[in-house]
Design a protein around this motif. Structure first.
Motif, PDB file in Angstrom:
ATOM      1  N   ASN A  19      85.966  36.148 -30.599  1.00 29.22           N
ATOM      2  CA  ASN A  19      84.938  35.605 -29.713  1.00 29.22           C
ATOM      3  C   ASN A  19      85.546  34.618 -28.720  1.00 29.22           C
ATOM      4  O   ASN A  19      86.755  34.346 -28.737  1.00 29.22           O
ATOM      5  CB  ASN A  19      83.775  34.990 -30.509  1.00 29.22           C
ATOM      6  N   THR A  20      84.703  34.083 -27.850  1.00 32.63           N
ATOM      7  CA  THR A  20      85.192  33.212 -26.779  1.00 32.63           C
ATOM      8  C   THR A  20      85.728  31.879 -27.295  1.00 32.63           C
ATOM      9  O   THR A  20      86.400  31.158 -26.571  1.00 32.63           O
ATOM     10  CB  THR A  20      84.058  32.934 -25.777  1.00 32.63           C
ATOM     11  N   GLU A  21      85.446  31.558 -28.548  1.00 33.36           N
ATOM     12  CA  GLU A  21      85.919  30.307 -29.139  1.00 33.36           C
ATOM     13  C   GLU A  21      87.159  30.502 -30.001  1.00 33.36           C
ATOM     14  O   GLU A  21      87.617  29.565 -30.661  1.00 33.36           O
ATOM     15  CB  GLU A  21      84.790  29.680 -29.965  1.00 33.36           C
ATOM     16  N   GLY A  22      87.696  31.732 -30.013  1.00 35.54           N
ATOM     17  CA  GLY A  22      88.918  31.996 -30.762  1.00 35.54           C
ATOM     18  C   GLY A  22      88.710  32.404 -32.210  1.00 35.54           C
ATOM     19  O   GLY A  22      89.682  32.587 -32.949  1.00 35.54           O
ATOM     20  N   LEU A  23      87.459  32.563 -32.637  1.00 30.96           N
ATOM     21  CA  LEU A  23      87.185  33.025 -34.000  1.00 30.96           C
ATOM     22  C   LEU A  23      87.441  34.528 -34.071  1.00 30.96           C
ATOM     23  O   LEU A  23      86.970  35.287 -33.220  1.00 30.96           O
ATOM     24  CB  LEU A  23      85.741  32.720 -34.380  1.00 30.96           C
ATOM     25  N   VAL A  24      88.186  34.958 -35.084  1.00 29.02           N
ATOM     26  CA  VAL A  24      88.547  36.359 -35.244  1.00 29.02           C
ATOM     27  C   VAL A  24      87.718  36.968 -36.376  1.00 29.02           C
ATOM     28  O   VAL A  24      87.562  36.367 -37.442  1.00 29.02           O
ATOM     29  CB  VAL A  24      90.047  36.517 -35.561  1.00 29.02           C
ATOM     30  N   PRO A  64      78.423  33.544 -28.905  1.00 30.36           N
ATOM     31  CA  PRO A  64      79.644  33.745 -29.686  1.00 30.36           C
ATOM     32  C   PRO A  64      79.455  33.712 -31.198  1.00 30.36           C
ATOM     33  O   PRO A  64      80.369  34.081 -31.943  1.00 30.36           O
ATOM     34  CB  PRO A  64      80.553  32.592 -29.232  1.00 30.36           C
ATOM     35  N   THR A  65      78.281  33.286 -31.668  1.00 26.64           N
ATOM     36  CA  THR A  65      78.042  33.274 -33.112  1.00 26.64           C
ATOM     37  C   THR A  65      77.382  34.560 -33.607  1.00 26.64           C
ATOM     38  O   THR A  65      77.209  34.735 -34.810  1.00 26.64           O
ATOM     39  CB  THR A  65      77.152  32.079 -33.502  1.00 26.64           C
ATOM     40  N   ARG A  66      77.002  35.447 -32.695  1.00 23.26           N
ATOM     41  CA  ARG A  66      76.360  36.709 -33.078  1.00 23.26           C
ATOM     42  C   ARG A  66      77.403  37.822 -33.119  1.00 23.26           C
ATOM     43  O   ARG A  66      78.152  38.026 -32.158  1.00 23.26           O
ATOM     44  CB  ARG A  66      75.250  37.073 -32.109  1.00 23.26           C
ATOM     45  N   VAL A  78      75.052  39.951 -37.529  1.00 22.47           N
ATOM     46  CA  VAL A  78      75.458  38.867 -38.425  1.00 22.47           C
ATOM     47  C   VAL A  78      75.547  37.567 -37.637  1.00 22.47           C
ATOM     48  O   VAL A  78      76.035  37.544 -36.501  1.00 22.47           O
ATOM     49  CB  VAL A  78      76.824  39.199 -39.067  1.00 22.47           C
ATOM     50  N   ASP A  79      75.078  36.478 -38.232  1.00 22.58           N
ATOM     51  CA  ASP A  79      75.288  35.135 -37.693  1.00 22.58           C
ATOM     52  C   ASP A  79      76.503  34.561 -38.411  1.00 22.58           C
ATOM     53  O   ASP A  79      76.464  34.328 -39.630  1.00 22.58           O
ATOM     54  CB  ASP A  79      74.059  34.269 -37.945  1.00 22.58           C
ATOM     55  N   VAL A  80      77.594  34.334 -37.682  1.00 15.83           N
ATOM     56  CA  VAL A  80      78.844  33.922 -38.324  1.00 15.83           C
ATOM     57  C   VAL A  80      78.773  32.498 -38.870  1.00 15.83           C
ATOM     58  O   VAL A  80      79.661  32.071 -39.619  1.00 15.83           O
ATOM     59  CB  VAL A  80      80.038  34.061 -37.350  1.00 15.83           C
ATOM     60  N   ARG A  81      77.712  31.750 -38.525  1.00 14.74           N
ATOM     61  CA  ARG A  81      77.567  30.402 -39.062  1.00 14.74           C
ATOM     62  C   ARG A  81      76.975  30.414 -40.466  1.00 14.74           C
ATOM     63  O   ARG A  81      77.049  29.409 -41.179  1.00 14.74           O
ATOM     64  CB  ARG A  81      76.660  29.574 -38.136  1.00 14.74           C
ATOM     65  N   ASN A 103      76.791  45.738 -23.496  1.00 11.65           N
ATOM     66  CA  ASN A 103      76.984  45.366 -22.096  1.00 11.65           C
ATOM     67  C   ASN A 103      77.042  43.856 -21.962  1.00 11.65           C
ATOM     68  O   ASN A 103      76.669  43.103 -22.866  1.00 11.65           O
ATOM     69  CB  ASN A 103      75.910  45.994 -21.199  1.00 11.65           C
ATOM     70  N   GLU A 104      77.536  43.372 -20.813  1.00  9.51           N
ATOM     71  CA  GLU A 104      77.834  41.952 -20.666  1.00  9.51           C
ATOM     72  C   GLU A 104      76.590  41.079 -20.591  1.00  9.51           C
ATOM     73  O   GLU A 104      76.674  39.858 -20.756  1.00  9.51           O
ATOM     74  CB  GLU A 104      78.717  41.721 -19.440  1.00  9.51           C
ATOM     75  N   THR A 105      75.420  41.682 -20.385  1.00  3.98           N
ATOM     76  CA  THR A 105      74.184  40.906 -20.409  1.00  3.98           C
ATOM     77  C   THR A 105      73.605  40.829 -21.821  1.00  3.98           C
ATOM     78  O   THR A 105      72.584  40.167 -22.035  1.00  3.98           O
ATOM     79  CB  THR A 105      73.132  41.519 -19.465  1.00  3.98           C
ATOM     80  N   ASP A 106      74.247  41.500 -22.781  1.00  2.00           N
ATOM     81  CA  ASP A 106      73.830  41.493 -24.186  1.00  2.00           C
ATOM     82  C   ASP A 106      72.406  42.021 -24.351  1.00  2.00           C
ATOM     83  O   ASP A 106      71.631  41.523 -25.171  1.00  2.00           O
ATOM     84  CB  ASP A 106      73.954  40.090 -24.776  1.00  2.00           C
TER      85      ASP A 106
END
Length: 354
Positions: A19-24, A64-66, A78-81, A103-106
């Motif tokens: 994701n955009t925060e670096g979480l793999v 980024p959490t979805r 999934v909610d990664v939190r 797509n980029e608009t989700d």
């Protein structure tokens, strides 16, 4: 030497995303889903329902959490939190899903499956808004950046297709066998035994250039022009099938992974890419002619392409295992390529700077 991220899985890792925060995120056989912090520390695990193989996953481009995942015929969100259970699951495909794209608009998700179908799902209603079709297994699908209603797909029918979601039929189709030389030669004999079944797609950040990796070991680069696409570049990349292609963000650097256990980095853009094009194809384009159709012309075009398409990798990694998936991220200010293979670990290699 690769760094190894271990302890997250007990079986083969099949897919990756960052994701955009670096979480793999990594998905594996038997429904295993793991999360990793940028340095490789395990950040969470989840066992998905029915313990079916996690074949594809990707983070939402807007949240980024979805995380969207496919396992068997099911898509789970999934909610990664809070990795307790999926937020929701929906079932729109009839056979095992091979690839997801959003797509980029989700707002729209596409799921390609073993029946050859690409189910296009409205993420608001969770209903299928369009069903696209290949005649054999659809192995990969990708939305084009900056064009949320446009996507490309490929499959084991050797077809690469360009779609607009407002239409049920493809805007353009390319059979990867069309440019194969029909006369018997060592090269064509090898391609007959190892046909160009299309395995993987990746679209560059500009949205107009995309790559396709195939079973014959070659990579094809296409350029979208209006409602069609044109051959831009073709080159041998691996001695066995190309299982994965991945454009790096904001560049025309392409990562490829093969069944030969190698990972390579290629520069397929800019003036260098233009010089490497086949002069025969470039001349046809300038004159507005149709592609060569006779057997003799196809052979001459292939010879010209082989002589002038001298694309050399900027980097080759002898990974040693068949590549299942590739991703890239930045760790401590340096770029890394993440490799999933037949093992239960994720391998991490440094990449050169542009």
């Amino acid at each position: 030497m690769a760094a190894k991220w271990s302890g997250g899985h007990s079986s083969s890792v099949l897919c990756l995303d960052v994701n955009t925060e670096g979480l793999v995120a990594s998905g594996a056989e038997r429904g295993e889903l793991s999360l990793w912090a940028g340095g490789g520390s395990l950040a969470g695990q989840l066992q998905l329902p029915e313990a079916e193989d996690v074949t594809s996953l990707l983070f939402s481009p807007r949240c980024p959490t979805r995380l969207y995942t496919s396992h068997g015929e099911t898509i789970s969100v999934v909610d990664v939190r809070a990795l307790k259970e999926p937020l929701e699951c929906f079932h729109v495909n009839e056979e095992e899903i091979n690839c997801l794209s959003v797509n980029e608009t989700d707002t729209v998700l596409a799921a390609a499956d073993d029946s050859g179908a690409v189910k296009v799902v409205d993420l608001g209603s969770k209903r299928v808004s369009r069903s696209l079709r290949h005649s054999n297994i659809c192995s990969s699908v990708a939305f084009r950046p900056q064009r949320p209603q446009s996507l490309v797909s490929c499959g084991l029918d050797m077809q690469v297709m360009l779609w607009n979601l407002q239409k049920a039929r493809p805007l353009w189709t390319r059979n990867l066998q069309e440019c194969e030389c029909e006369e018997e030669s060592p090269q064509s004999a090898g391609q007959f035994l190892n046909p160009p079944l299309a395995h993987s797609l990746s679209v560059a950040s500009c949205g107009n250039i995309f790559a396709c990796g195939a079973q014959d070991g070659r990579v094809r680069i296409f350029r979208v022009t209006g409602g069609r696409f044109e051959d831009e570049l073709e080159f041998p990349a691996h001695s066995l099938g190309v299982s994965q292609v991945l454009f790096m963000p904001g560049a025309y650097w392409l990562l490829t992974g093969g069944n030969d256990g190698k990972v390579s980095l290629w520069d397929v853009g800019g003036d260098a890419g233009k010089r490497r094009k086949s002069p025969a194809k470039s001349l046809q384009r300038r004159k507005g002619q149709a592609p060569a159709s006779s057997q003799k012309e196809r052979k001459l075009s292939q010879v010209a392409s082989d002589e002038h398409t001298r694309v050399l990798p900027k980097l080759t990694i002898e990974h040693g295992e068949k590549v299942n998936w590739l991703s890239c991220t930045e760790i401590k200010g340096s770029r890394r390529v993440l490799v999933a293979d037949q093992s239960s670990s994720v391998s991490v290699y440094p990449l050169p700077e542009a």
